[in-house]
Design a protein around this motif. Structure first.
Motif, PDB file in Angstrom:
ATOM      1  N   ASP A 244       0.903  -1.436  -0.085  1.00  0.00           N
ATOM      2  CA  ASP A 244      -0.021   0.134   0.114  1.00  0.00           C
ATOM      3  C   ASP A 244       0.954   1.158  -0.027  1.00  0.00           C
ATOM      4  N   ALA A 245       1.843   1.222   0.905  1.00  0.00           N
ATOM      5  CA  ALA A 245       2.788   2.318   0.941  1.00  0.00           C
ATOM      6  C   ALA A 245       3.534   2.624  -0.479  1.00  0.00           C
ATOM      7  N   TYR A 246       3.892   1.669  -1.143  1.00  0.00           N
ATOM      8  CA  TYR A 246       4.220   1.865  -2.585  1.00  0.00           C
ATOM      9  C   TYR A 246       3.366   2.536  -3.393  1.00  0.00           C
ATOM     10  N   ARG A 247       2.119   1.601  -3.216  1.00  0.00           N
ATOM     11  CA  ARG A 247       1.053   1.984  -4.336  1.00  0.00           C
ATOM     12  C   ARG A 247       0.487   3.407  -4.168  1.00  0.00           C
ATOM     13  N   PHE A 248       0.392   3.833  -3.112  1.00  0.00           N
ATOM     14  CA  PHE A 248      -0.171   5.106  -2.887  1.00  0.00           C
ATOM     15  C   PHE A 248       0.899   6.252  -2.873  1.00  0.00           C
ATOM     16  N   GLY A 249       2.230   5.788  -2.637  1.00  0.00           N
ATOM     17  CA  GLY A 249       3.293   6.690  -2.802  1.00  0.00           C
ATOM     18  C   GLY A 249       3.862   6.679  -4.086  1.00  0.00           C
ATOM     19  N   ARG A 250       5.145   6.902  -4.258  1.00  0.00           N
ATOM     20  CA  ARG A 250       5.741   7.377  -5.562  1.00  0.00           C
ATOM     21  C   ARG A 250       6.298   5.984  -6.269  1.00  0.00           C
ATOM     22  N   ARG A 251       5.967   4.789  -5.558  1.00  0.00           N
ATOM     23  CA  ARG A 251       6.427   3.775  -6.284  1.00  0.00           C
ATOM     24  C   ARG A 251       5.523   2.681  -6.511  1.00  0.00           C
ATOM     25  N   PRO A 252       4.510   2.966  -7.158  1.00  0.00           N
ATOM     26  CA  PRO A 252       3.353   1.797  -7.530  1.00  0.00           C
ATOM     27  C   PRO A 252       3.879   0.747  -8.328  1.00  0.00           C
ATOM     28  N   ALA A 253       4.697   0.796  -8.951  1.00  0.00           N
ATOM     29  CA  ALA A 253       5.495  -0.312  -9.581  1.00  0.00           C
ATOM     30  C   ALA A 253       5.760  -1.492  -8.576  1.00  0.00           C
ATOM     31  N   GLU A 254       6.175  -0.876  -7.378  1.00  0.00           N
ATOM     32  CA  GLU A 254       6.717  -2.094  -6.614  1.00  0.00           C
ATOM     33  C   GLU A 254       5.843  -2.697  -5.648  1.00  0.00           C
ATOM     34  N   ALA A 255       4.704  -2.252  -5.788  1.00  0.00           N
ATOM     35  CA  ALA A 255       3.616  -2.607  -5.060  1.00  0.00           C
ATOM     36  C   ALA A 255       3.304  -4.279  -5.361  1.00  0.00           C
ATOM     37  N   PRO A 256       2.988  -4.534  -6.643  1.00  0.00           N
ATOM     38  CA  PRO A 256       2.561  -5.954  -6.875  1.00  0.00           C
ATOM     39  C   PRO A 256       3.427  -7.092  -6.195  1.00  0.00           C
ATOM     40  N   PRO A 257       4.460  -6.949  -6.299  1.00  0.00           N
ATOM     41  CA  PRO A 257       5.462  -8.218  -5.861  1.00  0.00           C
ATOM     42  C   PRO A 257       5.205  -8.184  -4.047  1.00  0.00           C
ATOM     43  N   CYS A 258       4.867  -7.146  -3.744  1.00  0.00           N
ATOM     44  CA  CYS A 258       4.543  -7.101  -2.027  1.00  0.00           C
ATOM     45  C   CYS A 258       3.153  -7.941  -1.839  1.00  0.00           C
ATOM     46  N   PHE A 259       2.193  -7.615  -2.677  1.00  0.00           N
ATOM     47  CA  PHE A 259       0.992  -8.378  -2.645  1.00  0.00           C
ATOM     48  C   PHE A 259       0.823  -9.951  -2.963  1.00  0.00           C
ATOM     49  N   ARG A 260       1.855 -10.133  -3.776  1.00  0.00           N
ATOM     50  CA  ARG A 260       2.116 -11.385  -4.200  1.00  0.00           C
ATOM     51  C   ARG A 260       2.758 -12.195  -3.091  1.00  0.00           C
ATOM     52  N   LYS A 261       3.651 -11.679  -2.528  1.00  0.00           N
ATOM     53  CA  LYS A 261       4.483 -12.120  -1.281  1.00  0.00           C
ATOM     54  C   LYS A 261       3.508 -12.488  -0.142  1.00  0.00           C
ATOM     55  N   ALA A 262       2.487 -11.458  -0.162  1.00  0.00           N
ATOM     56  CA  ALA A 262       1.560 -11.455   1.036  1.00  0.00           C
ATOM     57  C   ALA A 262       0.535 -12.798   0.801  1.00  0.00           C
ATOM     58  N   ILE A 263       0.386 -13.021  -0.587  1.00  0.00           N
ATOM     59  CA  ILE A 263      -0.655 -13.962  -0.966  1.00  0.00           C
ATOM     60  C   ILE A 263       0.210 -15.551  -0.751  1.00  0.00           C
ATOM     61  N   ASP A 264       1.354 -15.517  -0.989  1.00  0.00           N
ATOM     62  CA  ASP A 264       2.004 -16.821  -0.862  1.00  0.00           C
ATOM     63  C   ASP A 264       1.892 -17.058   0.894  1.00  0.00           C
ATOM     64  N   LEU A 265       2.235 -15.955   1.412  1.00  0.00           N
ATOM     65  CA  LEU A 265       2.375 -16.236   2.984  1.00  0.00           C
ATOM     66  C   LEU A 265       0.935 -16.685   3.519  1.00  0.00           C
ATOM     67  N   VAL A 266       0.163 -15.996   3.170  1.00  0.00           N
ATOM     68  CA  VAL A 266      -1.446 -16.344   3.617  1.00  0.00           C
ATOM     69  C   VAL A 266      -1.709 -17.654   3.220  1.00  0.00           C
TER      70      VAL A 266
END
Lengths: 939, 189
Positions: free
Chosen positions: A805-827
């Motif tokens: 979210d911090a990337y997505r709403f901030g200045r680095r939206p391109a870095e957001a999807p890998p974070c969400f994917r990581k979150a999905i893996d973990l959950v």
């Protein structure tokens, strides 16, 4: 042999075994032709086929239960044979481990003797025979009616070459049966019948001990019961012979098997290599007494060697578990004789008899004050091997104790240099507190402050404990460990005056440091004049280990596991594993290991850890089913790995075993909450608070519960109180910060969370601080602190999501999807262990939605909302998912439900994802309307 | 991987012919079975005998919660458990024998009226050695002895585990038993 040859052997044998013996032999000879070797092989097999042998009995059979194996061989001497020119064989009596036993007539002295032959392996070992002779000379010094007289060692034939001779021993012939045969025939005997036999045996042993002869192998088979003139004479046989058979050189191999007897009466120190002493004879005597009155040996096992193994591991079970009507004096005496520590046993068998008759003064009898203290000192001196119970001035003064005893145990200080000592101290402190806490249920005016939770930075001395917890007594102390010994000093302090009421120093050799806990606990119980029945004392001591090393490792592990400034799980795991290498039957170590894995699973969501945790926890319970702490650990494991109803059972079991276990109530609350049984959960948390009103965890638990359920106004004062009680605890700051976040008090939240992070940087603190920044739309600061959080713990999906979210709403939206994917893996990993976890499913839905995969998001959401434990958070997540999936109408419904369930209107207002709803005028009215309902609830 | 998961995988590997899976399986099962055996020894009342099959069954249920393991996997497991049971007993015997040599704590059973039927330590070690030799030329027969003698399997169960007929089991067992018994009655070399 080759496979082909073996195949041929199989064929010939198979055809031969169906034929009559004479025919079979001819058949084999014909089949094998010129192959004489194979012929003799198969013939021998055919012969073996016809007779019974070792392979017909399960190797797991209890030897005492199995029928006596028929002896295949004929006795060496037939009746009537003249042996060594002096003894005429009357009859063959039987076979023992040493050789054969006969009744014979001594033609010179005209009396009957018992004649025992020695196995050739013994007889041919010169040094063994020499030792044997010395033992015989020694035991001949003992002249007592309850000791079997040994006459001589002789050879047959008397004048032949030594190598061909049969060596034998002559001794007093005792017509009767062995005690072992009597017990086998009639089972256990009443105490009144056992007493005269025991008395005589004790007299015999005492007489031998006075002459410096240790029996070394006392057991019912070595006691003859000889009926004479209406009474039974008990005679102890075979004194000291056991030791003679320490083999020298090459005879070892053949002897080990044949001389192997029962180990059932052997004292634990002998099993682990110690020397035979009077104390080991006392142990054997106690075992025999146990067997006489209960009909079973204390460590009787289903397999031949099981009992010996168990004996090394722990104290004997009470004989009253087998013979409930047994007099308490007997119970006490037997257990004392069977004490794993040789120094705590009776000094001689005669004292055992005195204790049975109630003649010996017992240290447990309350006596006038001064005498009693001296007695305790004496008892302690006898108990802890190198002892110095230092009698300081306090000993002579009468200690004035408060009526309400609220005791705080300060962390024991580590004054040594040993690197592992800090954890040992912490573990010892924790164990001491744990044990003392268990006494609360025996004395209404006694309570223990769970001191391990307060940090040494705020509680520096005894006076602080009064201010912080209202303690009326405090224990301070230090532990100094060197390679050779551990020294423990304890002080009892009155916190009101800071005066020392009592001081106590214990020194134990390094390998006996287990005794420190026992002794210090006993001493505190005595000093505080708490009354404790022997049953409850045993209960408290149960689950121990006889391995000093295992004990130490386990204590260190517990110390690391329960640290409030964050458990050190990997080190704890290593220590528990070390403990288990020392004692693989140590239930508490298995429980600790399981709990450590489960705690690690919570942090990492690694499915393997969950399985490990459960295996170890279940194993602990399998080893010892009667320990509250073991059930508690298994409950925690179940709860952490999603087996909620199993966990409930375990906690209920724990509470049944130990009603004072507030920690079980805490976990009960946590678990009920996860099951969606909110009201019951609240009751459980309230119970903890009523049991421990000055315990930070009690306030934190209930506070966190209210926080979780959106009752922020109820949560806040509780969490503030928790912070008062444990100011340096980052958990309480984190939770209070969370409450402020939820209430939209972002500045206050930031302040608390910065305190949390300053106390100890944890990923949760960083993560919540990141949330505070997110809420304030300070995305760059959020990203920075969240990057730290994922470094500290890369396994929490929620942190990845926030970073995304911090990337997505901030200045680095391109870095957001890998974070969400990581979150999905973990959950998903978490769900592979705990597939019905509502919170995890709702999070999964959210992460998919943020990644833009609507169908997966909605599928997961459907599963989440169908499960138990749907709460305000679930509805709020659902709302976001639906907005992201473009299903705005349903989203309205979920946001209403979330607010109804108490979800913070502030968070709803600030949630950036809800922008599409925010444009709608209904949004504001919904927030205002629900706020009123929410505030109305409070009244 | 968790022990249970690993066991399932290893059983599958074993079935598909990976012989190295076996020794790893043995290592995994040993600890569990050993602890369980001790627990049984403690719980059983005196005079009762340990039921090796009950023990193996319980271990199986504890370790293999995965229902995907089929009956062949199960048979393999039983075979391996028998190997483990042999090892537990032999290890114990070895320790005892070694302890004797070092500590010199010799035991004498002078009870003239009773001779224990349980195998003596020495005999057990001889049997173990003989069985190891038998495995060199008759691996199936050696495995069968482990199952029946150490593992407590019936002939029928052993037949299922080895996928041979009961008649063959009976033939192999008779011959192996006779051969081993003969080794035991030879004077120690």
């Amino acid at each position: 042999m080759t496979p082909e040859r073996w195949q041929r052997v199989l064929e010939v044998f198979d055809s031969a075994r169906g034929r009559p013996p004479t025919e079979a032999a001819d058949f084999v000879r014909a089949e094998c032709g010129q192959d004489a070797e194979m012929c003799s092989e198969v013939l021998r097999m055919v012969a073996e086929h016809a007779r019974g042998g070792m392979l017909d009995h399960s190797p797991w059979d209890d030897p005492t239960a199995a029928a006596a194996a028929p002896a295949c061989d004929q006795p060496v001497f037939p009746p009537g044979q003249l042996v060594s020119g002096r003894y005429r064989i009357v009859r063959f009596l039987g076979r023992g481990g040493m050789g054969e036993v006969y009744e014979a007539e001594d033609l010179e002295l005209k009396e009957h003797v018992a004649l025992k032959t020695l196995l050739p392996a013994i007889a041919s070992d010169g040094r063994m025979i020499a030792r044997f002779k010395r033992e015989i000379q020694l035991s001949r010094k003992v002249s007592h009616p309850n000791v079997c007289r040994v006459f001589d060692l002789a050879r047959h034939p008397a004048d032949g070459p030594a190598s061909d001779a049969t060596v034998f021993l002559t001794m007093e012939f005792l017509p009767g049966e062995t005690l072992s045969a009597r017990l086998r025939r009639e089972g256990r005997m009443p105490a009144a019948e056992a007493l005269p036999i025991l008395s005589q045996m004790a007299e015999g042993l005492d007489a031998a001990h006075r002459a410096g002869v240790i029996h070394r192998d006392f057991k019912p088979a070595n006691v003859m019961l000889v009926p004479s003139e209406g009474v039974t004479r008990a005679v102890v046989t075979d004194f000291g012979l056991a030791r003679s058979f320490a083999p020298s050189g090459e005879t070892t191999a053949t002897l080990t098997g044949t001389l192997m007897g029962t180990l059932d009466y052997m004292a634990p120190e002998l099993l682990s290599g110690g020397a035979a002493t009077v104390a080991s004879d006392v142990y054997a005597f106690g075992t025999v007494a146990y067997e006489m009155v209960t009909g079973a040996r204390p460590f009787a096992g289903g397999a031949p060697l099981g009992g010996a193994y168990l004996r090394l591991k722990g104290p004997a079970p009470s004989p009253r578990t087998r013979a409930p009507d047994l007099d308490e004096k007997w119970e006490r005496a037997i257990l004392r004789a069977l004490d794993p520590n040789p120094e705590r046993r009776f000094a001689k068998p005669g004292h055992f008899i005195q204790a049975l008759k109630g003649e010996a003064p017992s240290v447990t009898v309350p006596l006038p004050k001064v005498t009693r203290r001296r007695l305790i000192a004496v008892a302690v001196a006898a108990a802890v091997l190198m002892v110095c119970a230092l009698a300081w001035q306090a000993w002579r003064r009468s200690i004035r104790l408060p009526t309400i005893k609220t005791i705080a145990v300060l962390p024991l200080r580590n004054v040594g240099n040993a690197t592992d000592s800090q954890a040992f101290c912490e573990g010892l402190t924790e164990s001491l507190i744990g044990r003392l806490s268990q006494l609360e249920r025996f004395d209404d005016h006694f309570s223990v402050v769970p001191t391990v939770e307060f940090n040494s930075r705020t509680i520096r001395n005894a006076a602080d404990t009064r201010r912080a917890f209202g303690a009326t007594l405090a224990i301070t102390g230090s532990v100094e460990r060197t390679a050779e010994r551990t020294r423990m000093a304890l002080n009892l302090i009155d916190p009101a005056t800071s005066r020392q009421l009592d001081a106590y120093v214990l020194v134990a050799p390094e390998d006996r440091s287990t005794a420190l806990l026992e002794q210090s606990f006993d001493h505190i119980v005595k000093t505080l004049r708490l009354t404790l029945s022997s049953a409850s004392r045993r209960e408290i001591a149960a689950g121990g280990t006889s391995s000093a090393a295992a004990f130490q490792f386990c204590q260190q592990g517990i110390g690391l596991l329960r640290r409030r400034d964050g458990p050190q799980l990997d080190d704890a795991i290593t220590l528990f594993q070390k403990a288990l290498r020392e004692d693989s039957g140590y239930a508490l170590a298995f429980a600790g290991l399981g709990e450590a894995y489960a705690t690690k699973f919570t942090a990492t969501k690694e499915p393997e850890l969950a399985r490990q945790a459960r295996l170890n926890g279940e194993h602990a319970v399998a080893l010892n089913d009667s320990l509250a702490s073991v059930h508690l650990a298994l409950g925690i494991i179940d709860s952490r790995t999603g087996r909620l109803s199993d966990a409930l059972n375990e906690f209920q079991r724990t509470i049944k075993l130990d009603p004072a276990s507030f920690y079980s109530y805490h976990w009960l609350g946590r678990t009920l909450d996860s099951m969606g049984r909110t009201e019951e959960a609240e009751q459980a948390y309230l119970a903890v608070l009523s049991m421990r009103p000055s315990y930070w965890l009690a306030h934190n638990g209930l506070g966190a519960f209210y926080y979780q359920h959106g009752q922020f106004d109820k949560a806040e004062p509780l969490l503030r109180k928790a912070i008062d009680l444990a100011p340096d605890n980052q958990i309480t700051h984190t939770n209070l910060g969370g409450v402020y976040l939820a209430k939209g008090l972002y500045d206050a939240a930031e302040e608390e969370l910065k305190k949390s992070v300053a106390t100890k940087e944890t990923y949760i603190g960083d993560s919540n601080l990141g949330s505070a920044y997110l809420m304030n739309q300070r995305y760059e600061e959020a990203a920075a602190v969240l990057e730290k959080a994922v470094k500290l713990n890369p396994n929490d999906p929620r942190v990845w999501r926030n970073l995304g979210d911090a990337y997505r709403f901030g200045r680095r939206p391109a870095e957001a999807p890998p974070c969400f994917r990581k979150a999905i893996d973990l959950v998903e990993r978490q769900l592979s262990v705990d597939p019905a976890n509502t919170e995890a499913l709702a999070n999964l839905a959210l992460y998919w939605a943020k990644l833009g995969d609507r169908s997966r998001a909605l599928a997961a959401l459907g599963r989440a909302l169908a499960g138990a434990g749907v709460n305000a958070n679930t509805h709020f997540n659902a709302c976001i998912v639906l907005v992201l999936a473009g299903k705005t109408p349903s989203a309205w419904e979920e946001v209403r439900k979330a607010l109804d369930a108490g979800f913070s209107p502030e968070l709803v207002r600030k949630e950036p994802e809800l922008a599409p709803l925010r444009k709608d005028p209904r949004f504001l009215s919904l927030l205002n309307g629900d706020r009123q309902v929410h505030e109305g609830e409070k009244k | 991987m968790s022990p249970a998961g690993e066991i399932t995988v290893l059983l599958a590997a074993l079935k598909s012919g990976d012989a190295s899976a076996e020794s790893r399986l043995i290592g995994l099962v040993y600890d569990d079975l050993h602890a369980l055996a001790r627990r049984y020894m403690r719980r059983e009342r005196p005079g009762h005998t340990l039921q090796p099959t009950a023990l193996v069954n319980e271990t199986y249920l504890r370790l293999i919660s995965d229902r995907a393991v089929d009956w062949k996997g199960r048979a393999h497991f039983f075979a391996i458990a028998a190997t483990v049971m042999r090892r537990i007993l032999v290890d114990y015997a070895r320790q005892r024998a070694a302890g004797k040599r070092i500590g010199g704590r010799q035991r004498v059973d002078l009870d003239a009226f009773m001779a224990a039927a349980s195998p003596r330590i020495e005999q057990l070690l001889i049997l173990d050695q003989a069985l190891t030799r038998l495995a060199e030329w008759g691996p199936r027969q050696a495995r069968l002895v482990e199952m029946i003698y150490f593992g407590g399997l019936t002939e029928k169960e052993a037949a299922e585990a080895l996928r041979i007929s009961v008649r063959t089991v009976r033939r192999d067992w008779s011959a192996s038993r006779a051969w081993l018994q003969n080794q035991l009655s030879k004077p120690p070399a």
